[in-house]
Design a protein around this motif. Sequence first.
Motif, PDB file in Angstrom:
ATOM      1  N   GLY A 264     -47.525  -7.831 -59.875  1.00 42.51           N
ATOM      2  CA  GLY A 264     -47.964  -7.053 -60.918  1.00 42.51           C
ATOM      3  C   GLY A 264     -47.445  -6.790 -62.008  1.00 42.51           C
ATOM      4  N   ALA A 265     -46.310  -7.697 -62.327  1.00 46.24           N
ATOM      5  CA  ALA A 265     -45.853  -7.439 -63.712  1.00 46.24           C
ATOM      6  C   ALA A 265     -45.521  -8.805 -64.073  1.00 46.24           C
ATOM      7  N   ASP A 266     -45.755  -9.096 -65.719  1.00 44.98           N
ATOM      8  CA  ASP A 266     -45.654  -9.990 -66.500  1.00 44.98           C
ATOM      9  C   ASP A 266     -44.190 -10.560 -66.695  1.00 44.98           C
ATOM     10  N   ARG A 267     -43.451  -9.537 -66.927  1.00 43.90           N
ATOM     11  CA  ARG A 267     -41.880  -9.700 -67.298  1.00 43.90           C
ATOM     12  C   ARG A 267     -41.373  -8.523 -66.932  1.00 43.90           C
ATOM     13  N   VAL A 281     -33.121 -10.079 -68.207  1.00 47.12           N
ATOM     14  CA  VAL A 281     -34.668 -10.327 -68.599  1.00 47.12           C
ATOM     15  C   VAL A 281     -35.270 -11.466 -67.700  1.00 47.12           C
ATOM     16  N   ALA A 282     -36.049 -11.407 -67.121  1.00 53.09           N
ATOM     17  CA  ALA A 282     -36.732 -12.605 -66.380  1.00 53.09           C
ATOM     18  C   ALA A 282     -38.208 -12.453 -66.532  1.00 53.09           C
ATOM     19  N   GLY A 283     -38.918 -13.937 -66.638  1.00 54.38           N
ATOM     20  CA  GLY A 283     -40.205 -13.982 -66.824  1.00 54.38           C
ATOM     21  C   GLY A 283     -40.644 -14.076 -68.351  1.00 54.38           C
ATOM     22  N   ALA A 284     -41.537 -14.989 -68.553  1.00 52.81           N
ATOM     23  CA  ALA A 284     -41.716 -15.457 -69.892  1.00 52.81           C
ATOM     24  C   ALA A 284     -43.368 -15.576 -70.152  1.00 52.81           C
ATOM     25  N   ALA A 285     -44.103 -14.434 -69.365  1.00 52.97           N
ATOM     26  CA  ALA A 285     -45.614 -14.569 -69.675  1.00 52.97           C
ATOM     27  C   ALA A 285     -45.883 -13.880 -70.933  1.00 52.97           C
ATOM     28  N   SER A 354     -38.688  -1.927 -69.067  1.00 55.19           N
ATOM     29  CA  SER A 354     -38.126  -3.098 -67.983  1.00 55.19           C
ATOM     30  C   SER A 354     -39.211  -3.613 -67.050  1.00 55.19           C
ATOM     31  N   VAL A 355     -40.407  -3.145 -67.304  1.00 59.22           N
ATOM     32  CA  VAL A 355     -41.605  -4.049 -66.538  1.00 59.22           C
ATOM     33  C   VAL A 355     -42.570  -3.988 -67.758  1.00 59.22           C
ATOM     34  N   LEU A 356     -43.128  -5.079 -68.118  1.00 57.67           N
ATOM     35  CA  LEU A 356     -44.195  -5.410 -69.059  1.00 57.67           C
ATOM     36  C   LEU A 356     -45.301  -5.846 -68.388  1.00 57.67           C
ATOM     37  N   ILE A 357     -46.423  -5.237 -68.710  1.00 59.46           N
ATOM     38  CA  ILE A 357     -47.904  -5.590 -68.044  1.00 59.46           C
ATOM     39  C   ILE A 357     -48.622  -5.684 -69.349  1.00 59.46           C
ATOM     40  N   GLY A 358     -49.111  -6.724 -69.641  1.00 55.97           N
ATOM     41  CA  GLY A 358     -49.808  -7.054 -70.862  1.00 55.97           C
ATOM     42  C   GLY A 358     -49.156  -6.165 -72.029  1.00 55.97           C
ATOM     43  N   ASP A 359     -49.731  -5.247 -72.891  1.00 57.33           N
ATOM     44  CA  ASP A 359     -49.170  -4.820 -73.952  1.00 57.33           C
ATOM     45  C   ASP A 359     -48.689  -3.315 -73.348  1.00 57.33           C
TER      46      ASP A 359
END
Length: 507
Positions: A264-267, A281-285, A354-359
């Motif tokens: 459910g998370a992008d980064r 930080v992990a994830g690069a979407a 700490s969690v990014l979902i889209g904007d």
Amino acid sequence: MRRLLLIAIAALLWGAAPARAASNACNFSVDEYWTSIDVALTGTGTPQTDVLPGDTVTLTSATAAAALPAYLAQVGYNTGILKAGENQIPVKVWIALQATNTLERTQLVGPVAVQARTTITTAANGEFLGATPITYTPPPLPTTTWTAAGGDVALSQAPAGAITQRLPIGPDDALRAVKGSAVILADLSPVRFSMDCQPGAGNDTGTGPLPAAPVPFDTRPGPLNQSCVDDAGTRSFASVAFSGPTLTYTVGTPFTLSGVRADGADRVTIRGAGTVEGTQVAGAAPAGAATPAGPGTPARAGTPAGAGTPAGAGTPTAAEPTAAAQASTAVPDTVWTPSGTGPITFTQAPGLGSVLIGDRRCVNGIVRDDGTVVDNPAPHVFATATIPPPPPPPPPPVVDPPSSVPAARTPIPTIAPKPKPVGRVTIRSSRLTLKRGKVKLELACSNAGPCAGKLTILRRTRTYALAAGKRKTYTVTLPRTKTKRVKVRLAPTSGHAVTKNLTLKRG
């Protein structure tokens, strides 16, 4: 017997409600003995819907109740704690409640008082005859309120160590520190004793507890565990599920954390408690891009944040999760360096973003109306790393079989035993009297040791044996003779022979 009574008194508030029962390990103040007692808690959290971060959960109608064992009255009477006639049994209870994923985490309620009654009948000689059923009114626990911080709110008894303040459970209400999360005080003046309880069970020897996880008695689901804010300042909620492995590490050596998912998370930003890095930080979407759904997990179309009825800044909107929020994300590997020797735990890092979902920037916690961010004080631990146990000791070395040629033996010197001391025998009789063909002879042995051997008179022989320093008379049967003097000869087993000529008279 006092322990049996206290167990029974404890059942006033703890006991066997089938759906809620959980074992407790309880320590008696009388003798520090640990035993197992079932704990029964009931209660209902409201609202009866899914909770969002920031919602208030209210626990009402919470009780602790149990049926009393029939032997309580007789045990109490036989131990002198209860008396003939009417008895009142006053009990006070403190209990720490726990609510997961709340800002409060634990709350102490109590003292809660309850009074039980029974009437005991006895015979004229004081013997126990019977008692009325023990009756009491189950005490309600005070209402408590909890602030949801993101995730399921599970209500239960708190674990050991949850009661940090000292309680008035000593003599004359003296304050005492406690170990567990529930305390039962029975005040049967002048007898006063308590039990200090925690989830678990007593061990077989009664010397300590066997801890166990608390058992929830009610749960308010909170699937939307993230509070989010988009670029326009609109607040919404999303669901992110973290998962990861259990690892081992070597002290001071970096290791790789792999196999983490943040569905459910992008980064995401991960916190590694007990590491040099602290957070990574992990994830690069790219921001705003929806990560494709994993196999078998179709992305669910929803209302994007800010779409539909616009929400002003600071106005919470419980929107449906976006397609990005439903994505299944494999988090790239990260490398961590242990900072000590303890267990390392991995959680979502604190802070908005700490969690990014889209904007949207999200936090496992609360975003208040004024923009204040409050993190979940106990975020979900999705991965751990520990030092592996030491390897087993090496097997014992293989010993070559002994040679077929026996080794030369060292001769063992022969030690002659020390001779035992013996006494010197003497003849104490001055003459012999022959009567019916028999004579009596008195012998004496010196103090140096025992005396033993053979005595002979006229070719008639018999043995003798005397203890050191003793005298003894021996009878000897003689052949027919006309002699008037005979020779008496003593032949000791050790030493020289002794002879003596004695006059022989006829009696």
